[in-house]
Design a protein around this motif. Structure first.
Motif, PDB file in Angstrom:
ATOM      1  N   ALA A 165      -9.328   5.978 -10.289  1.00 22.38           N
ATOM      2  CA  ALA A 165     -10.063   5.421  -9.152  1.00 22.38           C
ATOM      3  C   ALA A 165      -9.538   5.985  -7.840  1.00 22.38           C
ATOM      4  O   ALA A 165      -8.393   6.442  -7.752  1.00 22.38           O
ATOM      5  CB  ALA A 165      -9.951   3.900  -9.153  1.00 22.38           C
ATOM      6  N   ASP A 166     -10.381   5.953  -6.812  1.00 20.97           N
ATOM      7  CA  ASP A 166      -9.911   6.377  -5.486  1.00 20.97           C
ATOM      8  C   ASP A 166      -8.782   5.482  -5.006  1.00 20.97           C
ATOM      9  O   ASP A 166      -7.844   5.944  -4.364  1.00 20.97           O
ATOM     10  CB  ASP A 166     -11.075   6.338  -4.491  1.00 20.97           C
ATOM     11  N   VAL A 167      -8.875   4.184  -5.332  1.00 22.87           N
ATOM     12  CA  VAL A 167      -7.812   3.230  -5.012  1.00 22.87           C
ATOM     13  C   VAL A 167      -7.575   2.356  -6.238  1.00 22.87           C
ATOM     14  O   VAL A 167      -8.455   1.604  -6.644  1.00 22.87           O
ATOM     15  CB  VAL A 167      -8.171   2.325  -3.808  1.00 22.87           C
ATOM     16  N   GLY A 168      -6.392   2.472  -6.828  1.00 21.98           N
ATOM     17  CA  GLY A 168      -6.019   1.612  -7.942  1.00 21.98           C
ATOM     18  C   GLY A 168      -5.258   0.408  -7.424  1.00 21.98           C
ATOM     19  O   GLY A 168      -4.306   0.555  -6.647  1.00 21.98           O
ATOM     20  N   ILE A 169      -5.683  -0.796  -7.828  1.00 22.11           N
ATOM     21  CA  ILE A 169      -5.052  -2.039  -7.391  1.00 22.11           C
ATOM     22  C   ILE A 169      -4.384  -2.683  -8.595  1.00 22.11           C
ATOM     23  O   ILE A 169      -5.046  -2.973  -9.597  1.00 22.11           O
ATOM     24  CB  ILE A 169      -6.077  -3.033  -6.801  1.00 22.11           C
ATOM     25  N   ALA A 170      -3.086  -2.923  -8.526  1.00 26.35           N
ATOM     26  CA  ALA A 170      -2.352  -3.540  -9.633  1.00 26.35           C
ATOM     27  C   ALA A 170      -1.924  -4.945  -9.251  1.00 26.35           C
ATOM     28  O   ALA A 170      -1.487  -5.190  -8.118  1.00 26.35           O
ATOM     29  CB  ALA A 170      -1.129  -2.705 -10.002  1.00 26.35           C
ATOM     30  N   MET A 171      -2.070  -5.878 -10.203  1.00 27.36           N
ATOM     31  CA  MET A 171      -1.571  -7.231 -10.033  1.00 27.36           C
ATOM     32  C   MET A 171      -0.081  -7.193 -10.350  1.00 27.36           C
ATOM     33  O   MET A 171       0.346  -7.433 -11.482  1.00 27.36           O
ATOM     34  CB  MET A 171      -2.305  -8.200 -10.957  1.00 27.36           C
ATOM     35  N   GLY A 172       0.716  -6.882  -9.356  1.00 29.96           N
ATOM     36  CA  GLY A 172       2.131  -6.608  -9.587  1.00 29.96           C
ATOM     37  C   GLY A 172       2.974  -7.814  -9.880  1.00 29.96           C
ATOM     38  O   GLY A 172       4.048  -7.702 -10.461  1.00 29.96           O
ATOM     39  N   VAL A 220       0.866  -1.183   0.000  1.00 28.54           N
ATOM     40  CA  VAL A 220       0.000   0.000   0.000  1.00 28.54           C
ATOM     41  C   VAL A 220       0.897   1.225   0.000  1.00 28.54           C
ATOM     42  O   VAL A 220       1.752   1.381   0.873  1.00 28.54           O
ATOM     43  CB  VAL A 220      -0.933   0.014   1.226  1.00 28.54           C
ATOM     44  N   LYS A 221       0.681   2.104  -0.979  1.00 28.62           N
ATOM     45  CA  LYS A 221       1.574   3.243  -1.168  1.00 28.62           C
ATOM     46  C   LYS A 221       1.120   4.452  -0.352  1.00 28.62           C
ATOM     47  O   LYS A 221       0.656   5.447  -0.904  1.00 28.62           O
ATOM     48  CB  LYS A 221       1.655   3.607  -2.641  1.00 28.62           C
ATOM     49  N   ALA A 273       1.002  -0.531 -14.827  1.00 29.89           N
ATOM     50  CA  ALA A 273      -0.131  -0.590 -13.911  1.00 29.89           C
ATOM     51  C   ALA A 273       0.339  -0.449 -12.471  1.00 29.89           C
ATOM     52  O   ALA A 273      -0.290   0.237 -11.656  1.00 29.89           O
ATOM     53  CB  ALA A 273      -0.897  -1.901 -14.101  1.00 29.89           C
ATOM     54  N   SER A 274       1.457  -1.080 -12.129  1.00 24.80           N
ATOM     55  CA  SER A 274       1.992  -0.986 -10.769  1.00 24.80           C
ATOM     56  C   SER A 274       2.425   0.432 -10.441  1.00 24.80           C
ATOM     57  O   SER A 274       2.310   0.877  -9.295  1.00 24.80           O
ATOM     58  CB  SER A 274       3.174  -1.945 -10.604  1.00 24.80           C
ATOM     59  N   GLU A 275       2.942   1.155 -11.439  1.00 26.02           N
ATOM     60  CA  GLU A 275       3.436   2.508 -11.193  1.00 26.02           C
ATOM     61  C   GLU A 275       2.302   3.462 -10.837  1.00 26.02           C
ATOM     62  O   GLU A 275       2.448   4.306  -9.963  1.00 26.02           O
ATOM     63  CB  GLU A 275       4.179   3.027 -12.435  1.00 26.02           C
ATOM     64  N   VAL A 276       1.168   3.360 -11.522  1.00 27.74           N
ATOM     65  CA  VAL A 276       0.095   4.334 -11.299  1.00 27.74           C
ATOM     66  C   VAL A 276      -0.865   3.899 -10.204  1.00 27.74           C
ATOM     67  O   VAL A 276      -1.708   4.686  -9.776  1.00 27.74           O
ATOM     68  CB  VAL A 276      -0.691   4.595 -12.600  1.00 27.74           C
ATOM     69  N   ALA A 277      -0.760   2.657  -9.739  1.00 28.13           N
ATOM     70  CA  ALA A 277      -1.699   2.144  -8.742  1.00 28.13           C
ATOM     71  C   ALA A 277      -1.335   2.624  -7.346  1.00 28.13           C
ATOM     72  O   ALA A 277      -0.180   2.964  -7.059  1.00 28.13           O
ATOM     73  CB  ALA A 277      -1.728   0.620  -8.778  1.00 28.13           C
ATOM     74  N   ASP A 278      -2.331   2.624  -6.454  1.00 32.37           N
ATOM     75  CA  ASP A 278      -2.118   2.950  -5.038  1.00 32.37           C
ATOM     76  C   ASP A 278      -1.720   1.718  -4.244  1.00 32.37           C
ATOM     77  O   ASP A 278      -1.054   1.827  -3.221  1.00 32.37           O
ATOM     78  CB  ASP A 278      -3.394   3.531  -4.428  1.00 32.37           C
ATOM     79  N   VAL A 279      -2.166   0.560  -4.699  1.00 32.03           N
ATOM     80  CA  VAL A 279      -1.905  -0.701  -4.012  1.00 32.03           C
ATOM     81  C   VAL A 279      -1.427  -1.706  -5.052  1.00 32.03           C
ATOM     82  O   VAL A 279      -1.999  -1.811  -6.137  1.00 32.03           O
ATOM     83  CB  VAL A 279      -3.178  -1.242  -3.314  1.00 32.03           C
ATOM     84  N   VAL A 280      -0.355  -2.435  -4.713  1.00 27.70           N
ATOM     85  CA  VAL A 280       0.185  -3.446  -5.617  1.00 27.70           C
ATOM     86  C   VAL A 280       0.147  -4.799  -4.912  1.00 27.70           C
ATOM     87  O   VAL A 280       0.666  -4.941  -3.800  1.00 27.70           O
ATOM     88  CB  VAL A 280       1.632  -3.119  -6.038  1.00 27.70           C
ATOM     89  N   LEU A 281      -0.507  -5.789  -5.546  1.00 31.06           N
ATOM     90  CA  LEU A 281      -0.510  -7.151  -5.013  1.00 31.06           C
ATOM     91  C   LEU A 281       0.768  -7.832  -5.486  1.00 31.06           C
ATOM     92  O   LEU A 281       0.889  -8.184  -6.664  1.00 31.06           O
ATOM     93  CB  LEU A 281      -1.751  -7.913  -5.489  1.00 31.06           C
ATOM     94  N   MET A 282       1.718  -8.014  -4.574  1.00 29.45           N
ATOM     95  CA  MET A 282       3.033  -8.528  -4.944  1.00 29.45           C
ATOM     96  C   MET A 282       3.039 -10.037  -5.132  1.00 29.45           C
ATOM     97  O   MET A 282       4.030 -10.597  -5.586  1.00 29.45           O
ATOM     98  CB  MET A 282       4.064  -8.125  -3.883  1.00 29.45           C
ATOM     99  N   VAL A 283       1.979 -10.715  -4.745  1.00 30.21           N
ATOM    100  CA  VAL A 283       1.838 -12.140  -5.002  1.00 30.21           C
ATOM    101  C   VAL A 283       0.678 -12.325  -5.976  1.00 30.21           C
ATOM    102  O   VAL A 283      -0.252 -11.523  -6.007  1.00 30.21           O
ATOM    103  CB  VAL A 283       1.577 -12.938  -3.710  1.00 30.21           C
TER     104      VAL A 283
END
Length: 761
Positions: free
Chosen positions: A512-519, A284-285, A526-536
């Motif tokens: 979006a208020d919260v961007g979630i990227a499948m990192g 979470v960024k 997608a990971s760069e602009v997202a607020d939250v990155v799922l690292m798994v």
């Protein structure tokens, strides 16, 4: 960086002042404390003035007032202590927020920088900015199309970065193509129809930048309590002054009223929550993203790569009459070993998982967009499109029916031929992730009831997936601009989460208020602009992130309210004259410790978080056994389909062979699971009998297989009657459906248990 420096200065000068007092007296100590206080006073005065102009009452305002009053009354030690707390709280908050700077560096790295242009009969590498409409360009295998244009020859394109559709698209000469698309086939030529700035990919970049700029920053959680706290503190201080006329009492009230529980407790809780999320593979960024995640009520998903795996997977096999069911896969996978195409890789992997023996291919030749040809065990094998495999010949009746069923089901058909005749058809599809159904259920339980799918895929595929997963809002064939518009519209109804993994999702993630990227496997942009990155590579971790964010926000509020309540009691004591300024500062430190300890609970797992796990080797064995069951399930369907067309002797032989597979492989596997594995899983899950539904499906499998065995045993040597054939068909179709559903449920459960946190000592 500024707040970190202020913290260091405050800490060093506070310690230096105590040393100077012991060696040189109070005057030198006061001077050192003053030197440490002034930089923080100046910095936070600027911040507070800006807050006032924005009509925001920040928590720093009251702390700054107490420092100024302390300095005016000559209480330099008190001012130094407050200054340290103020600077350290800001530094903690900076630490929680420093990851929130969203850059577009990865998105820009994906953008093509060079193009190969034809100049006077020669191919010359030039900058993309130099390309003009009408230029003839060459795009090599693996390169990204530099600008929008029209193909001069047919080609295979991977358009998933823009559309989200996982399959390779065959585009004919004369078709329009967009920049940002990957050439997945052989070298192709195109004619530019736009400059770099007017092309599709540059438009996506501009949309991302605009979406990020339009989203206003969230007010700090601590600031929301500030106005009430300031009013109460000033009221107590004013009453104390009117009652006693003693300026020291006013200072004492302001000292204990310094909102350190807000300045320290809330950032500590946020940092602890960020750490807890990271331990679950959820990056979470920053604290603002954490708070928005906790308050979210609307959830949008991309389809390909988010709800699905994003890769082709074998889901069905059909062989020509008289051919063993494994023959098409064996030939195609053997041939595929000599091809680099993604479909070849998928078929080879499927064969190895099922234990199908493969031969070494020879003379492999690949025709871009059509198929692959080679020699396998002395047989000339072709696989690919129907035109490539059977040519101008009419498809056999059995093949035409299967092809129609495959297309209706939204799958891709791979035709396999040997020595000039059609051997079989393989169906591939983008399978749903094992954790997707569980993730959607958990997210609904967390309050995200409104769930919608945004995808660039075809409407029929999207609606079929939405129906299967229980997603009522499905928006198909969406361009990046249309996705962006959907997100903007939904933000009027609540706090919106958008989850995606591709370049085409980047504008929506940013808006979006919260961007979630499948990192783990998604595009870096997608990971760069997202607020939250799922690292798994697990969607259900998003539910973990939402749950932790909400618990973190709850704990932050609790620590703030507890600290303010204790501070209010200390203010009343100070106003009554029972608490001098220095003692008030010490008491305030104790209150801070209580608030921080309360906030640190956010770093600990909640009571309901399960620590059970299933050994990875057990899960691996189960997956391998399920892969071995796939041919049996396919054989059940094939026998059921073809039984009415077989003569009596062939029908009897097929049913006996199938019964042997059921009694020697399927039934023993299910009995082992029921007797040995299920008790272990039940102990991990807890509860009275959590495995009862799955165990009940074992009972149904045993009933159906037992009935089939009896029916086959009672069958006369000359084969079954027409009525017996219909009865056996019904039982076979029922058995296949039950076994497939049961295996899918077990796969989901074991996938969850394999990835849960291990037990702690």
């Amino acid at each position: 960086m500024l707040n970190s420096a202020g913290t260091v200065i405050s800490a060093v000068t506070l310690a230096g002042g105590f040393a100077a007092r012991a060696w040189f007296g109070d005057a030198v100590a006061d001077g050192i404390w003053l030197l440490g206080v002034l930089p923080n006073v100046i910095a936070h005065t600027v911040t507070s003035v800006k807050s006032v102009f924005r009509k925001q009452a920040g928590v720093d305002l009251l702390a700054l007032a107490s420092v100024v009053v302390a300095l005016s009354l000559g209480e330099f030690l008190v001012a130094a202590v407050i200054s340290l707390m103020l600077a350290s709280g800001r530094a903690l908050e900076d630490y929680a927020q420093f990851r929130a700077q969203r850059e577009m560096t990865a998105l820009l790295r994906h953008a093509p920088r060079q193009a190969i242009r034809q100049e006077q009969g020669n191919w010359v590498s030039v900058g993309v900015s130099e390309v003009r409409p009408g230029d003839r360009l060459m795009v090599r295998h693996g390169d990204v199309l530099p600008v929008d244009g029209v193909l001069a020859c047919a080609g295979d394109l991977d358009e998933s970065a823009l559309t989200g559709e996982a399959t390779i698209q065959r585009r004919a000469a004369g078709e329009a193509v967009c920049s940002g698309v990957l050439n997945a086939g052989s070298v192709l030529e195109m004619v530019a129809h736009a400059t770099e700035s007017d092309s599709t990919f540059s438009g996506i970049l501009r949309m991302v930048a605009a979406a990020q700029a339009e989203r206003s920053p969230l007010t700090r959680l601590a600031d929301r309590y500030a106005l009430f706290f300031i009013v109460v503190a000033l009221a107590v201080a004013g009453a104390s002054w009117l009652w006693s006329g003693d300026a020291l009492r006013v200072l004492a009230v302001l000292v204990v009223a310094t909102p350190c529980p807000l300045i320290l407790g809330v950032p500590v809780a946020v940092v602890s929550g960020l750490s807890r999320c990271a331990s679950h593979g959820v990056l979470v960024k920053g604290g603002g993203a954490m708070e928005r995640l906790a308050r979210a009520s609307i959830l949008f998903f991309d389809k390909t790569g988010t709800l699905t795996r994003g890769t082709a997977r074998l889901v069905e096999m059909a062989s020509a009459p008289g051919e063993p069911v494994e023959t098409p896969l064996r030939l195609a996978a053997s041939l595929g070993q000599g091809s680099s195409h993604v479909i070849s890789d998928a078929l080879t992997m499927a064969a190895r998982q099922r234990g199908v023996p493969l031969a070494s291919p020879k003379g492999v030749k690949e025709q871009a967009g059509a198929g692959v040809e080679g020699i396998v065990d002395g047989c000339v094998v072709r696989m690919g499109s129907s035109d490539y495999v059977v040519g101008d010949a009419t498809l056999p009746t059995w093949a035409g029916a299967i092809e129609q069923r495959i297309r209706i089901g939204g799958m891709s058909a791979v035709f396999v031929g040997g020595d000039g005749r059609l051997v079989g058809i393989l169906a591939l599809a983008d399978a749903v992730r094992e954790d997707t159904p569980r993730a959607l259920r958990l997210l609904r339980r967390e309050g995200l009831v409104r769930q919608a799918m945004l995808t660039g895929d075809r409407r029929d595929l999207a609606e079929a997936l939405g129906t299967m997963l229980g997603i009522e809002e499905v928006y198909a064939a969406q361009s990046p601009a249309q996705k962006l518009a959907r997100i903007r519209a939904a933000r009027h109804d609540g706090v919106v989460i958008m989850a995606g993994d591709g370049v085409n999702d980047a504008p929506a993630l940013a808006a979006a208020d919260v961007g979630i990227a499948m990192g783990a496997r998604g595009a870096a942009s997608a990971s760069e602009v997202a607020d939250v990155v799922l690292m798994v590579d697990r969607l259900d971790r998003l539910a973990d992130g939402v749950r932790i964010a909400r618990r973190t926000l709850r704990i932050a509020r609790q620590s703030a309210v507890l600290g303010m309540t204790l501070s209010l009691g200390a203010m009343l004591a100070a106003g009554a004259g029972a608490l001098p300024p220095l003692a008030g500062a010490i008491l305030q430190e104790a209150i801070d410790v209580v608030a921080i300890l309360t906030a640190l609970r956010a770093a600990l797992p909640a009571r309901q978080e399960r620590k059970a796990t299933l050994a990875p080797d057990v899960v691996g064995r189960l997956k391998a056994e399920h892969a071995l069951l796939e041919p049996i399930m396919e054989r059940i369907r094939v026998v059921a389909d073809t039984l009415p067309t077989l003569n009596c002797e062939a029908a009897h032989s097929e049913l006996l062979a199938l019964n042997r597979s059921l009694s020697e492989v399927l039934v023993p596997h299910e009995r082992r699971d029921d007797l040995h594995l299920y008790p272990e899983v039940a102990q991990l899950l807890g509860g009275e009998d959590p495995m009862a539904p799955l165990s009940g499906m074992h009972r149904e499998i045993f009933r159906l297989t037992s009935g089939l065995e009896k029916a086959i045993a009672a069958m006369p040597q000359d084969g079954p009657s027409n009525e017996a054939v219909r009865q056996i068909q019904r039982s076979l179709y029922a058995l296949e459906a039950v076994v497939r559903l049961h295996c899918a449920q077990e796969d989901e459960l074991y996938h969850v248990l394999e990835k849960m946190e291990p037990k702690r000592a």
